[in-house]
Design a protein around this motif. Structure first.
Motif, PDB file in Angstrom:
ATOM      1  N   VAL A   1       0.686  -1.145   0.098  1.00  0.00           N
ATOM      2  CA  VAL A   1      -0.103  -0.110   0.104  1.00  0.00           C
ATOM      3  C   VAL A   1       0.877   1.165  -0.068  1.00  0.00           C
ATOM      4  O   VAL A   1       1.642   1.408   0.770  1.00  0.00           O
ATOM      5  CB  VAL A   1      -0.988   0.125   1.243  1.00  0.00           C
ATOM      6  CG1 VAL A   1      -1.572   1.431   1.533  1.00  0.00           C
ATOM      7  CG2 VAL A   1      -1.909  -1.179   1.293  1.00  0.00           C
ATOM      8  N   ASP A   2       0.742   2.196  -0.911  1.00  0.00           N
ATOM      9  CA  ASP A   2       1.226   3.566  -0.881  1.00  0.00           C
ATOM     10  C   ASP A   2      -0.187   4.304  -0.920  1.00  0.00           C
ATOM     11  O   ASP A   2      -0.862   4.658  -1.797  1.00  0.00           O
ATOM     12  CB  ASP A   2       1.917   3.893  -2.025  1.00  0.00           C
ATOM     13  CG  ASP A   2       2.749   5.148  -1.868  1.00  0.00           C
ATOM     14  OD1 ASP A   2       2.531   5.809  -0.883  1.00  0.00           O
ATOM     15  OD2 ASP A   2       3.342   5.582  -2.891  1.00  0.00           O
ATOM     16  N   PRO A   3      -0.666   4.914   0.237  1.00  0.00           N
ATOM     17  CA  PRO A   3      -1.848   5.420   0.435  1.00  0.00           C
ATOM     18  C   PRO A   3      -2.183   6.670  -0.511  1.00  0.00           C
ATOM     19  O   PRO A   3      -1.318   7.551  -0.776  1.00  0.00           O
ATOM     20  CB  PRO A   3      -1.991   6.159   1.797  1.00  0.00           C
ATOM     21  CG  PRO A   3      -1.000   5.114   2.475  1.00  0.00           C
ATOM     22  CD  PRO A   3      -0.051   4.840   1.509  1.00  0.00           C
ATOM     23  N   HIS A   4      -3.443   6.625  -1.122  1.00  0.00           N
ATOM     24  CA  HIS A   4      -3.977   7.510  -2.133  1.00  0.00           C
ATOM     25  C   HIS A   4      -2.970   7.426  -3.131  1.00  0.00           C
ATOM     26  O   HIS A   4      -3.411   8.171  -4.334  1.00  0.00           O
ATOM     27  CB  HIS A   4      -3.826   8.934  -1.520  1.00  0.00           C
ATOM     28  CG  HIS A   4      -4.764   9.056  -0.624  1.00  0.00           C
ATOM     29  ND1 HIS A   4      -6.066   9.638  -0.533  1.00  0.00           N
ATOM     30  CD2 HIS A   4      -4.470   8.689   0.885  1.00  0.00           C
ATOM     31  CE1 HIS A   4      -6.630   9.632   0.578  1.00  0.00           C
ATOM     32  NE2 HIS A   4      -5.696   8.961   1.415  1.00  0.00           N
ATOM     33  N   ARG A   5      -2.074   6.424  -3.550  1.00  0.00           N
ATOM     34  CA  ARG A   5      -1.230   6.179  -4.887  1.00  0.00           C
ATOM     35  C   ARG A   5      -1.494   4.875  -5.331  1.00  0.00           C
ATOM     36  O   ARG A   5      -1.786   4.630  -6.667  1.00  0.00           O
ATOM     37  CB  ARG A   5       0.251   6.562  -4.582  1.00  0.00           C
ATOM     38  CG  ARG A   5       0.256   8.158  -4.137  1.00  0.00           C
ATOM     39  CD  ARG A   5       1.823   8.285  -4.126  1.00  0.00           C
ATOM     40  NE  ARG A   5       2.265   9.599  -4.106  1.00  0.00           N
ATOM     41  CZ  ARG A   5       2.680  10.153  -3.093  1.00  0.00           C
ATOM     42  NH1 ARG A   5       3.423   9.529  -2.429  1.00  0.00           N
ATOM     43  NH2 ARG A   5       2.877  11.476  -3.092  1.00  0.00           N
ATOM     44  N   SER A   6      -1.440   3.679  -4.492  1.00  0.00           N
ATOM     45  CA  SER A   6      -1.380   2.280  -5.081  1.00  0.00           C
ATOM     46  C   SER A   6      -1.860   1.265  -4.053  1.00  0.00           C
ATOM     47  O   SER A   6      -1.496   1.519  -2.721  1.00  0.00           O
ATOM     48  CB  SER A   6      -0.196   2.048  -5.784  1.00  0.00           C
ATOM     49  OG  SER A   6       0.788   2.001  -4.914  1.00  0.00           O
ATOM     50  N   TYR A   7      -2.227   0.361  -4.453  1.00  0.00           N
ATOM     51  CA  TYR A   7      -2.330  -0.935  -3.555  1.00  0.00           C
ATOM     52  C   TYR A   7      -2.431  -2.169  -4.401  1.00  0.00           C
ATOM     53  O   TYR A   7      -2.550  -1.967  -5.602  1.00  0.00           O
ATOM     54  CB  TYR A   7      -3.427  -0.802  -2.496  1.00  0.00           C
ATOM     55  CG  TYR A   7      -4.737  -1.501  -3.100  1.00  0.00           C
ATOM     56  CD1 TYR A   7      -5.142  -2.563  -3.088  1.00  0.00           C
ATOM     57  CD2 TYR A   7      -5.602  -0.331  -3.367  1.00  0.00           C
ATOM     58  CE1 TYR A   7      -6.656  -3.008  -3.840  1.00  0.00           C
ATOM     59  CE2 TYR A   7      -7.006  -0.613  -3.935  1.00  0.00           C
ATOM     60  CZ  TYR A   7      -7.318  -1.854  -4.056  1.00  0.00           C
ATOM     61  OH  TYR A   7      -8.388  -2.371  -4.467  1.00  0.00           O
ATOM     62  N   THR A   8      -1.677  -3.269  -3.848  1.00  0.00           N
ATOM     63  CA  THR A   8      -1.853  -4.720  -4.319  1.00  0.00           C
ATOM     64  C   THR A   8      -2.331  -5.400  -3.622  1.00  0.00           C
ATOM     65  O   THR A   8      -2.195  -5.453  -2.207  1.00  0.00           O
ATOM     66  CB  THR A   8      -0.211  -5.029  -4.694  1.00  0.00           C
ATOM     67  OG1 THR A   8       0.479  -3.958  -5.538  1.00  0.00           O
ATOM     68  CG2 THR A   8      -0.134  -6.415  -5.257  1.00  0.00           C
ATOM     69  N   ALA A   9      -3.420  -6.537  -4.130  1.00  0.00           N
ATOM     70  CA  ALA A   9      -3.964  -7.421  -3.539  1.00  0.00           C
ATOM     71  C   ALA A   9      -3.760  -8.739  -4.099  1.00  0.00           C
ATOM     72  O   ALA A   9      -3.477  -8.703  -5.481  1.00  0.00           O
ATOM     73  CB  ALA A   9      -5.319  -7.245  -3.203  1.00  0.00           C
ATOM     74  N   GLU A  10      -3.422  -9.954  -3.302  1.00  0.00           N
ATOM     75  CA  GLU A  10      -3.160 -11.267  -4.020  1.00  0.00           C
ATOM     76  C   GLU A  10      -4.084 -12.131  -3.499  1.00  0.00           C
ATOM     77  O   GLU A  10      -4.586 -12.009  -2.297  1.00  0.00           O
ATOM     78  CB  GLU A  10      -1.602 -11.648  -3.584  1.00  0.00           C
ATOM     79  CG  GLU A  10      -0.614 -10.658  -4.061  1.00  0.00           C
ATOM     80  CD  GLU A  10       0.761 -11.166  -3.787  1.00  0.00           C
ATOM     81  OE1 GLU A  10       1.120 -12.400  -3.743  1.00  0.00           O
ATOM     82  OE2 GLU A  10       1.638 -10.318  -3.817  1.00  0.00           O
ATOM     83  N   ALA A  11      -4.159 -13.258  -4.291  1.00  0.00           N
ATOM     84  CA  ALA A  11      -5.317 -14.295  -3.837  1.00  0.00           C
ATOM     85  C   ALA A  11      -4.335 -15.784  -4.405  1.00  0.00           C
ATOM     86  O   ALA A  11      -3.517 -15.629  -5.167  1.00  0.00           O
ATOM     87  CB  ALA A  11      -6.527 -14.199  -4.661  1.00  0.00           C
ATOM     88  N   HIS A  12      -4.640 -16.659  -3.849  1.00  0.00           N
ATOM     89  CA  HIS A  12      -4.008 -18.045  -4.172  1.00  0.00           C
ATOM     90  C   HIS A  12      -5.137 -18.792  -4.175  1.00  0.00           C
ATOM     91  O   HIS A  12      -5.928 -19.413  -3.292  1.00  0.00           O
ATOM     92  CB  HIS A  12      -2.987 -18.521  -3.232  1.00  0.00           C
ATOM     93  CG  HIS A  12      -1.846 -17.703  -3.111  1.00  0.00           C
ATOM     94  ND1 HIS A  12      -0.705 -17.858  -3.835  1.00  0.00           N
ATOM     95  CD2 HIS A  12      -1.407 -16.507  -2.315  1.00  0.00           C
ATOM     96  CE1 HIS A  12       0.048 -16.951  -3.457  1.00  0.00           C
ATOM     97  NE2 HIS A  12      -0.379 -15.989  -2.391  1.00  0.00           N
ATOM     98  N   SER A  13      -5.576 -19.392  -5.452  1.00  0.00           N
ATOM     99  CA  SER A  13      -6.806 -20.250  -5.553  1.00  0.00           C
ATOM    100  C   SER A  13      -6.436 -21.274  -6.858  1.00  0.00           C
ATOM    101  O   SER A  13      -5.957 -20.799  -7.932  1.00  0.00           O
ATOM    102  CB  SER A  13      -7.848 -19.509  -5.627  1.00  0.00           C
ATOM    103  OG  SER A  13      -8.992 -20.364  -5.922  1.00  0.00           O
ATOM    104  N   GLY A  14      -6.970 -22.443  -6.835  1.00  0.00           N
ATOM    105  CA  GLY A  14      -7.142 -23.357  -7.965  1.00  0.00           C
ATOM    106  C   GLY A  14      -5.785 -23.433  -8.722  1.00  0.00           C
ATOM    107  O   GLY A  14      -5.900 -23.586 -10.044  1.00  0.00           O
ATOM    108  N   GLY A  15      -4.820 -23.477  -7.947  1.00  0.00           N
ATOM    109  CA  GLY A  15      -3.282 -23.793  -8.437  1.00  0.00           C
ATOM    110  C   GLY A  15      -2.785 -22.582  -9.303  1.00  0.00           C
ATOM    111  O   GLY A  15      -2.020 -22.660 -10.080  1.00  0.00           O
ATOM    112  N   ALA A  16      -3.379 -21.427  -8.718  1.00  0.00           N
ATOM    113  CA  ALA A  16      -2.762 -20.274  -9.562  1.00  0.00           C
ATOM    114  C   ALA A  16      -2.467 -19.257  -8.334  1.00  0.00           C
ATOM    115  O   ALA A  16      -3.119 -19.291  -7.124  1.00  0.00           O
ATOM    116  CB  ALA A  16      -3.573 -19.534 -10.534  1.00  0.00           C
ATOM    117  N   ARG A  17      -1.678 -18.244  -8.575  1.00  0.00           N
ATOM    118  CA  ARG A  17      -1.448 -17.080  -7.668  1.00  0.00           C
ATOM    119  C   ARG A  17      -2.029 -15.650  -8.548  1.00  0.00           C
ATOM    120  O   ARG A  17      -1.518 -15.519  -9.688  1.00  0.00           O
ATOM    121  CB  ARG A  17      -0.045 -16.845  -7.414  1.00  0.00           C
ATOM    122  CG  ARG A  17       0.358 -15.563  -6.610  1.00  0.00           C
ATOM    123  CD  ARG A  17       1.919 -15.444  -6.308  1.00  0.00           C
ATOM    124  NE  ARG A  17       2.214 -14.117  -5.947  1.00  0.00           N
ATOM    125  CZ  ARG A  17       2.980 -13.266  -6.446  1.00  0.00           C
ATOM    126  NH1 ARG A  17       3.447 -13.604  -7.801  1.00  0.00           N
ATOM    127  NH2 ARG A  17       3.218 -12.077  -6.141  1.00  0.00           N
TER     128      ARG A  17
END
Length: 149
Positions: free
Chosen positions: A71-87
């Motif tokens: 997170v870089d507030p008011h500039r960017s964020y990254t979210a991740e998930a791991h599911s079904g054999g993939a990231r």
């Protein structure tokens, strides 16, 4: 799947667009594809925030657990998930621009196994089109909510 990026100008200040995009509990009211969100962590939106999101895509409902990894507030964020054999990695960026904010969302999926990699190679064009359509719809929904004030 290689990185997919979609951008849109939103006629609203960065602070307002950020507020809409990071309001997890409000997501079902803003994003037409999201039917429910269960926030799994306490506190403000930041690194470590986790939630379960149920959305409809390609006519099917699926629930994924997401986690904020940057997170870089008011500039960017990254979210991740791991599911079904993939990231899966989604990155949102917010840039002040004349008359509002330019928002870009990037999405990439990386297979974590050989069978998954082979299947991903076969289905990549269809999946890519579906992801672009979904990202455009999400950005349109965020823009509409932010511009309403």
């Amino acid at each position: 799947m290689k990185q997919v990026e979609v951008s849109r100008h939103v006629a609203s200040p960065v602070g307002r667009v950020w507020e809409v995009a990071t309001d997890l509990t409000g997501a079902p009211d803003v994003l037409r594809a999201v039917t429910s969100v269960e926030v799994l962590t306490d506190g403000p939106f930041g690194v470590g925030t986790r939630w379960r999101e149920t959305r409809t895509m390609l006519g099917r409902s699926a629930t994924e657990e997401m986690a904020v990894t940057a997170v870089d507030p008011h500039r960017s964020y990254t979210a991740e998930a791991h599911s079904g054999g993939a990231r899966y990695v989604s990155t949102f960026t917010f840039v002040p621009a004349a008359g509002g904010t330019d928002v870009t969302v990037g999405f990439a999926g990386t297979p974590t196994g050989r069978v998954t990699a082979a299947l991903a190679a076969l289905t990549a064009p269809l999946v890519r089109r579906s992801v672009v359509t979904a990202l455009r719809a999400d950005l349109a929904d965020i823009a509409a909510a932010a511009e309403r004030g």
